[in-house]
Write an enzyme that holds these catalytic residues in place. Structure first.
Site, short mmCIF file in Angstrom:
data_model
loop_
_atom_site.label_atom_id
_atom_site.label_comp_id
_atom_site.label_asym_id
_atom_site.label_seq_id
_atom_site.Cartn_x
_atom_site.Cartn_y
_atom_site.Cartn_z
N ASP A 1 -25.62 7.44 66.84
CA ASP A 1 -26.97 8.01 66.87
C ASP A 1 -27.74 7.48 65.67
OD1 ASP A 1 -29.04 9.52 67.89
OD2 ASP A 1 -28.38 11.40 66.98
N LYS B 1 -24.99 23.50 57.11
CA LYS B 1 -25.48 23.45 58.49
C LYS B 1 -24.92 24.66 59.23
CE LYS B 1 -25.97 20.11 62.29
NZ LYS B 1 -25.67 18.72 62.72
N SER C 1 -34.73 22.24 60.96
CA SER C 1 -34.30 23.11 62.05
C SER C 1 -34.31 22.32 63.35
CB SER C 1 -35.26 24.31 62.15
OG SER C 1 -34.92 25.14 63.24
N ALA C 2 -33.24 22.46 64.12
CA ALA C 2 -33.12 21.78 65.42
C ALA C 2 -32.62 22.78 66.45
CB ALA C 2 -32.18 20.59 65.31
N GLN D 1 -29.48 24.70 62.09
CA GLN D 1 -30.44 24.40 61.04
C GLN D 1 -29.70 24.24 59.72
OE1 GLN D 1 -33.22 27.65 61.40
NE2 GLN D 1 -32.32 28.79 59.70
N ILE E 1 -29.76 23.08 68.03
CA ILE E 1 -28.38 23.55 67.93
C ILE E 1 -28.12 24.27 66.62
CG2 ILE E 1 -25.96 22.84 67.98
CD1 ILE E 1 -27.30 22.42 70.62
#
Length: 548
Positions: free
Chosen positions: A287, A152, A132-133, A137, A135
């Protein structure tokens, strides 16, 4: 939204910064200065926090301010041209982790976005998220044909939350733009715009899917990089379904060793993959920290797995060429060439003296070359070169800074896998091979044949365009006065231009004719078009200006 309407939230930001003793950031905005009077009543930072460096204190403050500030800090960490290195290093370590939202809501979002019940789309959909982030999950699932996938899903209401937080960032940027003494160098509104663009891109999961698809196509015949497949029938702007992959983060050295994988070969492979993405494909994962770069332990041959394609980079074709040539010159310690390339690329004003820039580059690089090559950080050298060049009014696009940050990440992963890796000896032959293939006569001829229909389509219009340009020039009423030395210089330049134009027209005609003959009648062999193309190139060479 004006800073006044956002005052309560701005004051909260300022109070958090003060609690972490980030006084200089509060001083930068005069609106916040009265808050320093109430420092005594603010909760005191722990003793271990007070003794931390400023970058660490800023990282902790952003964690407390919330997930969007964490995301902003991650983006800001890529702008090492604008913020000090110690702060950039700390912000790069920010972890974008927040509590998950209920799996029932994720299921509802999937159904609303894809227009079908989850039971029709998937044989199994786990409501317990894998990760989970801020923006989105990720949920594990299985297609009806038995394929394991991950889904996602964007957070509910995230669009509204981001718009509100971006308004706050704009207000903070405006305050910094107005009050910060170094605002002209930091360019806070440009930074806010970059953060806003990154957040907007991450809100479109279809864009991320397209990024993954392109990267996978670039490496579809490679055994060194695995990119999860995208399932477009199960994806939309708010839902992205990818092939599920298994591996370990690239910094899990113990697991990699336990699997019997050659860490030295893996490190060299990572460096090669980076240069292929940047200079062969002009599309690179920007990234590339260990959490997004895994190692596949199940493969017979060691390979990497790429994850999270929200931030990808590419360069304008011209910058890509100039950067590649700069790297080659750096590998070969040709400081004069580096200085000339910086000027030719237009990265700095033409009034900069080449010899002064060459001396500055030599001053930066020579101390490094007293060490063994395995101990030289290419990313560190490049960063110091950019910092030195800024004294000469260097102007770089943000994508070049993003590339510098990615180079730092890749080199860090490489040295974790193999502390003795010689980045220079690995990168140099790879880059020379890529440039040799990219700018070879075969590649140029292929490009010529591909663009020939476009040129033939435009050719009939060229006489009319030339006549129109001449008529406009003759009809011009502007009178310009020159000094005698200006007239002399213009006379010389005009003579050189006429010579270049004549040779260029002859050369272009011969080269185009050769390409046309070869494409329309290849059965007659390459001799006639080859001779014509050679004469065309000679026309270019003899018409090119020499000397001043």
């Amino acid at each position: 939204m004006t800073p006044l309407r956002l005052a309560p939230r701005l004051l909260r930001v300022a109070s958090v910064l003060l609690r972490y003793r980030l006084d200089e950031l509060v001083d930068a905005a005069h609106l916040f200065r009265p808050l320093k009077l109430i420092r005594a009543v603010l909760p005191r930072a722990r003793a271990d926090v007070r003794d931390l460096p400023r970058g660490a204190r800023l990282r902790l403050a952003m964690n407390e301010l919330g997930p969007i500030f964490v995301k902003a800090g991650q983006v800001l960490s890529t702008r090492r041209d604008l913020i000090p290195e110690d702060i950039a290093d700390e912000l790069a370590s920010l972890q974008d982790q927040v509590p998950p939202f209920p799996g029932t809501e994720a299921r509802a979002i999937v159904e609303a976005s894809l227009g079908h019940p989850v039971t029709e789309l998937f044989a199994r959909f786990d409501e317990e998220p894998l990760a989970s982030a801020s923006i989105a999950q990720v949920h594990a699932a299985e297609l009806h044909d038995g394929t394991s996938v991950v889904v996602k899903v964007l957070r509910p209401g995230i669009d509204k939350r981001i718009r509100r937080d971006v308004d706050l960032l704009h207000a903070l940027g405006e305050l910094a733009q107005r009050w910060h003494p170094n605002a002209d160098k930091i360019r806070p509104m440009d930074v806010v715009a970059e953060i806003e663009k990154t957040l907007e891109n991450e809100l479109d999961l279809q864009r991320e899917g397209a990024n993954a698809s392109l990267l996978g196509r670039n490496f579809e015949h490679s055994s060194e990089l695995k990119v999860p497949a995208v399932y477009w029938d199960h994806s939309s702007a708010r839902v992205l379904t990818l092939e599920r992959v298994h591996g370990v983060p690239a910094d899990d050295v113990e697991a990699i060793e336990a699997a019997g994988i050659d860490r030295r070969a893996l490190a060299a492979m990572g460096v090669r993959l980076f240069y292929e993405q940047v200079f062969r494909d002009n599309f690179f994962h920007a990234d590339a920290h260990p959490g997004n770069i895994w190692v596949d332990l199940s493969s017979r041959e060691p390979r990497f797995i790429a994850l999270d394609f929200g931030i990808m980079g590419s360069l304008p074709e011209a910058d890509q060429y100039w950067l590649a040539e700069n790297f080659i010159a750096l590998f070969e310690r040709d400081y004069r060439r580096i200085a000339e390339l910086h000027l030719a690329a237009g990265w700095m004003p033409r009034h900069v003296r080449v010899d002064e820039l060459e001396a500055a580059v030599r001053t930066v690089c020579e101390p490094y070359f007293t060490r063994p090559l395995s101990q030289i950080s290419l990313a560190e050298v490049v960063a110091k070169l950019f910092n030195t060049a800024r004294r000469f009014e260097l102007t770089l696009q943000p994508q070049l800074i993003l590339l510098q940050k990615t180079l730092l990440n890749i080199e860090g992963v490489g040295r974790m896998l193999d502390p003795e890796i010689d980045i220079w000896s690995v990168a140099h032959p790879v880059l020379k091979r890529i440039l040799r293939e990219r700018y070879s006569p075969r590649r140029a001829l292929h490009t010529l044949r591909r663009r020939l229909p476009e040129w033939l389509h435009a050719a009939p219009r060229m006489p009319d365009l030339a006549r129109e340009m001449l008529e406009q020039s003759v009809a011009g009423q502007t009178r310009v006065h020159f000094a005698s030395e200006d007239l002399q210089r213009l006379h010389v330049e005009a003579r050189r231009s006429r010579r270049l134009l004549a040779g260029g027209l002859i050369g272009a005609t011969l080269v185009l004719g050769a390409a046309l003959v070869w494409s329309l009648a290849p059965q007659h062999g390459p001799w006639i078009p080859g001779i014509a193309a050679g004469l065309g190139l000679l026309a270019f060479v003899f018409s090119w200006p020499r000397g001043r």
